[in-house]
Design a protein around this motif. Structure first.
Motif, mmCIF file in Angstrom:
data_model
loop_
_atom_site.group_PDB
_atom_site.id
_atom_site.type_symbol
_atom_site.label_atom_id
_atom_site.label_comp_id
_atom_site.label_asym_id
_atom_site.label_seq_id
_atom_site.Cartn_x
_atom_site.Cartn_y
_atom_site.Cartn_z
ATOM 1 N N ASN A 35 4.761 59.741 34.821
ATOM 2 C CA ASN A 35 4.630 60.892 35.717
ATOM 3 C C ASN A 35 3.867 60.477 36.967
ATOM 4 O O ASN A 35 3.282 59.393 37.032
ATOM 5 C CB ASN A 35 3.929 62.070 35.006
ATOM 6 N N ILE A 36 3.869 61.347 37.950
ATOM 7 C CA ILE A 36 3.268 61.015 39.244
ATOM 8 C C ILE A 36 1.746 60.953 39.168
ATOM 9 O O ILE A 36 1.102 60.335 40.014
ATOM 10 C CB ILE A 36 3.712 62.051 40.302
ATOM 11 N N ASP A 37 1.141 61.571 38.144
ATOM 12 C CA ASP A 37 -0.317 61.581 38.036
ATOM 13 C C ASP A 37 -0.887 60.182 37.825
ATOM 14 O O ASP A 37 -1.946 59.848 38.363
ATOM 15 C CB ASP A 37 -0.753 62.474 36.868
ATOM 16 N N GLN A 38 -0.207 59.378 37.033
ATOM 17 C CA GLN A 38 -0.770 58.079 36.661
ATOM 18 C C GLN A 38 -1.082 57.177 37.857
ATOM 19 O O GLN A 38 -2.204 56.679 37.974
ATOM 20 C CB GLN A 38 0.163 57.377 35.666
ATOM 21 N N PRO A 39 -0.135 56.943 38.771
ATOM 22 C CA PRO A 39 -0.476 56.095 39.920
ATOM 23 C C PRO A 39 -1.512 56.725 40.844
ATOM 24 O O PRO A 39 -2.330 56.011 41.439
ATOM 25 C CB PRO A 39 0.864 55.903 40.645
ATOM 26 N N LEU A 40 -1.529 58.052 40.956
ATOM 27 C CA LEU A 40 -2.526 58.713 41.799
ATOM 28 C C LEU A 40 -3.930 58.530 41.228
ATOM 29 O O LEU A 40 -4.881 58.233 41.959
ATOM 30 C CB LEU A 40 -2.209 60.203 41.930
ATOM 31 N N LEU A 41 -4.070 58.703 39.913
ATOM 32 C CA LEU A 41 -5.367 58.543 39.262
ATOM 33 C C LEU A 41 -5.876 57.112 39.390
ATOM 34 O O LEU A 41 -7.056 56.876 39.682
ATOM 35 C CB LEU A 41 -5.257 58.930 37.780
ATOM 36 N N ALA A 42 -4.981 56.152 39.180
ATOM 37 C CA ALA A 42 -5.364 54.748 39.260
ATOM 38 C C ALA A 42 -5.758 54.366 40.685
ATOM 39 O O ALA A 42 -6.756 53.674 40.911
ATOM 40 C CB ALA A 42 -4.226 53.868 38.769
ATOM 41 N N ALA A 43 -4.978 54.819 41.660
ATOM 42 C CA ALA A 43 -5.265 54.492 43.063
ATOM 43 C C ALA A 43 -6.597 55.094 43.505
ATOM 44 O O ALA A 43 -7.351 54.472 44.268
ATOM 45 C CB ALA A 43 -4.138 54.995 43.955
ATOM 46 N N ALA A 44 -6.896 56.292 43.027
ATOM 47 C CA ALA A 44 -8.152 56.946 43.402
ATOM 48 C C ALA A 44 -9.355 56.183 42.862
ATOM 49 O O ALA A 44 -10.395 56.084 43.521
ATOM 50 C CB ALA A 44 -8.167 58.389 42.886
ATOM 51 N N LEU A 45 -9.232 55.637 41.650
ATOM 52 C CA LEU A 45 -10.317 54.846 41.068
ATOM 53 C C LEU A 45 -10.601 53.608 41.908
ATOM 54 O O LEU A 45 -11.752 53.250 42.148
ATOM 55 C CB LEU A 45 -9.947 54.424 39.643
ATOM 56 N N ARG A 46 -9.544 52.961 42.353
ATOM 57 C CA ARG A 46 -9.711 51.745 43.154
ATOM 58 C C ARG A 46 -10.227 52.069 44.561
ATOM 59 O O ARG A 46 -11.073 51.354 45.106
ATOM 60 C CB ARG A 46 -8.388 50.996 43.253
ATOM 61 N N GLU A 47 -9.725 53.147 45.144
ATOM 62 C CA GLU A 47 -10.052 53.465 46.541
ATOM 63 C C GLU A 47 -11.551 53.596 46.765
ATOM 64 O O GLU A 47 -12.107 53.013 47.706
ATOM 65 C CB GLU A 47 -9.355 54.760 46.946
ATOM 66 N N SER A 48 -12.222 54.343 45.897
ATOM 67 C CA SER A 48 -13.659 54.553 46.102
ATOM 68 C C SER A 48 -14.445 53.262 45.899
ATOM 69 O O SER A 48 -15.448 53.026 46.573
ATOM 70 C CB SER A 48 -14.173 55.652 45.165
ATOM 71 N N LEU A 49 -13.991 52.407 44.976
ATOM 72 C CA LEU A 49 -14.646 51.115 44.768
ATOM 73 C C LEU A 49 -14.497 50.239 46.004
ATOM 74 O O LEU A 49 -15.439 49.570 46.443
ATOM 75 C CB LEU A 49 -14.043 50.399 43.559
ATOM 76 N N GLU A 50 -13.301 50.250 46.575
ATOM 77 C CA GLU A 50 -13.030 49.415 47.746
ATOM 78 C C GLU A 50 -13.864 49.865 48.940
ATOM 79 O O GLU A 50 -14.474 49.047 49.645
ATOM 80 C CB GLU A 50 -11.540 49.465 48.074
ATOM 81 N N LEU A 51 -13.917 51.163 49.164
ATOM 82 C CA LEU A 51 -14.673 51.696 50.298
ATOM 83 C C LEU A 51 -16.170 51.479 50.132
ATOM 84 O O LEU A 51 -16.897 51.373 51.121
ATOM 85 C CB LEU A 51 -14.372 53.188 50.471
ATOM 86 N N ALA A 52 -16.629 51.406 48.878
ATOM 87 C CA ALA A 52 -18.051 51.179 48.618
ATOM 88 C C ALA A 52 -18.415 49.703 48.711
ATOM 89 O O ALA A 52 -19.589 49.347 48.563
ATOM 90 C CB ALA A 52 -18.422 51.719 47.243
ATOM 91 N N GLY A 53 -17.424 48.841 48.936
ATOM 92 C CA GLY A 53 -17.691 47.411 49.035
ATOM 93 C C GLY A 53 -17.897 46.741 47.699
ATOM 94 O O GLY A 53 -18.455 45.640 47.613
ATOM 95 N N PHE A 54 -17.437 47.380 46.632
ATOM 96 C CA PHE A 54 -17.637 46.829 45.290
ATOM 97 C C PHE A 54 -16.683 45.675 44.994
ATOM 98 O O PHE A 54 -17.044 44.706 44.333
ATOM 99 C CB PHE A 54 -17.435 47.942 44.248
#
Length: 264
Positions: A35-54
């Motif tokens: 379903n469409i939720d899975q890639p959205l949930l996964a991308a959101a987890l990565r996005e905040s880590l990337e923006l935080a410089g993690f």
């Protein structure tokens, strides 16, 4: 309700595990996400880590990405909805990483996550024979330290820690979050809207309890900061105008009394 399985039944199954990269001609499963939720949930987890410089170049953070091992001479590939590997070997020049074999290409994944799907119970499967259940593969074969299972519909999150070779269900802290030791972060559930999806999301918090923001939230935060600065500037200008008006009134009064305010 999420089905819980804090202590899978013991088994005497013996595994002969070989860690080696998949050959280039190996055909990986090409199953679509459910379903469409899975890639959205996964991308959101990565996005905040990337923006935080993690995220560092030495890490591997991916979704629906094949983790591989050869067990009893049979190649096994499981693609968790989200995976974090602290340190991996760099690919060869020009090589595109198609899959990941722990030990042969870097460290064992520190965290794997599965989002509950329409395939009931697959996230808890302890099938001990080929092609093995997900739980069995992560716990007994890869021996991933942290396994998280999230139900996007109900917002329930379960986190299991590998203790003495078996997954043990963890209890959340007072803020209903779970500390992920290898990342120095907390994982929890947040309710709201992003990417035109309203519902439950998995989010990261730092050691001080600060939420790691998504891009749109950072933009909104900057807009609010700019608006506040604008408001302060307008207030300062207003105060300056008021001071000038008082000074003008005082000067007019002094002149009416025959006093030159410029001579004072």
């Amino acid at each position: 309700m999420i089905k819980t399985l804090s202590k899978p039944p013991e088994t005497k199954t013996k595994y002969t595990i070989t860690w080696e990269k998949l050959p280039e001609d190996f055909k990986l499963p090409d199953d679509p996400v459910e379903n469409i939720d899975q890639p959205l949930l996964a991308a959101a987890l990565r996005e905040s880590l990337e923006l935080a410089g993690f995220i560092l170049a030495s890490m591997l953070i991916a979704s629906n990405f094949g983790l591989c091992a050869k067990v009893n001479d049979k190649t096994i590939v499981k693609a968790p909805d989200w995976v974090y590997v602290p340190s991996v070997l760099p690919p060869e020049p020009g090589e595109v990483r198609r899959s990941y074999s722990p030990n042969a290409e870097g460290e064992v994944p520190a965290v794997v996550m599965e989002f509950l799907s329409d395939t009931k119970g697959s996230e808890y499967s302890t099938i001990s024979k080929y092609p093995y259940g997900k739980w069995r593969f992560y716990e007994q074969i890869l021996q991933v330290p942290v396994y998280a299972i999230f139900d996007p519909k109900s917002g329930e999150l379960e986190v299991y820690l590998l203790v003495s070779g078996q997954y043990t269900k963890q209890e959340p802290d007072a803020n209903s979050r779970f500390r992920i030791e290898s990342m120095g972060l907390f994982l929890g559930v947040w309710s709201g809207e992003k990417s035109q999806r309203r519902g439950y999301w998995l989010r990261w918090w730092d050691e001080n309890g600060n939420l790691l923001l998504w891009g749109i939230e950072r933009v909104q935060q900057e807009q609010q900061r700019a608006e506040q600065e604008q408001q302060r500037a307008e207030q300062e200008q207003q105060r300056a105008e008021q001071e000038q008006q008082r000074a003008d009134r005082l000067a007019a009064y002094l002149r009416s009394q025959g006093i030159d305010p410029d001579a004072i």
